[in-house]
Design an enzyme around this catalytic site. Sequence first.
Site, PDB file in Angstrom:
ATOM      1  CD  GLU A 128      68.734  44.641  53.298  1.00  0.00           C
ATOM      2  OE1 GLU A 128      69.927  44.302  53.413  1.00  0.00           O
ATOM      3  OE2 GLU A 128      67.910  44.021  52.594  1.00  0.00           O
ATOM      4  CB  CYS A 136      66.502  42.400  55.583  1.00  0.00           C
ATOM      5  SG  CYS A 136      68.173  42.549  56.285  1.00  0.00           S
TER       6      CYS A 136
END
Length: 279
Positions: free
Chosen positions: A208, A217
């Site tokens: 990320e 995520c």
Amino acid sequence: MQTRAFPPDGLPFRKMHGAGNDFVILDSRGMAPVCTPGLARAVGDRHRGVGFDQLAEIRDGENCDIALDFWNSDGSRAGACGNATRCVAAEWMTETGQDRVTIRTTRGVLRGEMRGEAVWVNMGPPVLDWAQVPLAREVDLLHLPIAGDPCGVGMGNPHAVFFVEDIDAVDVAARGAEVEHDPLYPEATNVEFVQVRSHDEVRMRVWERGTGITLACGSGACAVAVAAHRRGLTGRHVRIEVDGGWLELDWRDDGVWMTGPVARVFEGRLAPDFPAAGS
């Protein structure tokens, strides 16, 4: 430097996670927003603060139930955060006794709903226009001109999705950090590595932007579901194994719906003199 006054007894927060993707949740409803880049960095420090993959701040909603702002641990803004949205939706529906919620984010109003024991959130339609992702120039989103032939997808934040034969052979830290700041992505990008197992199941690992490797995520899982279907590798409904568990995605006409585990870890208060007290 912008500062915010903490309450005399400290600033309350909740620590939650969705499939290992962990968050600090602040609630500033009824007052001015409290989070700043400095506070996000201080709270995000896993040694001197609380630690998180992202911070979510709940604010009063306008023409919706609540609003959410997202921050990365480096103090930058996160345009979208699917697992944090699910966590906040779950808390709000539990507290109010309602089975639906509308949440305003930077990409518009998102909808959450309770289906049995599962919390589903519609993360909105994918962004499939190069300028809106955004990318630096016009390219084919299905085949980006980056080594490894990734797909480009926007989910309120940018993503580069790589399909690989052996996900365990990928150096996620090295390759993720490299691609995050590829010149094609003027605002940097999240990076997903995906191994397809079947028409309805894939394995994903993620880097990320502004954070690094995380156990899950949500926006990345949405991007993977979209990219995999657009490449003809899966259907529109797919289960995704991440490092922290499983997520389920359903790309419908009204957007990409997502569900998965939600857990409250603990509650606490940031001391009134916590570093910079909101600086």
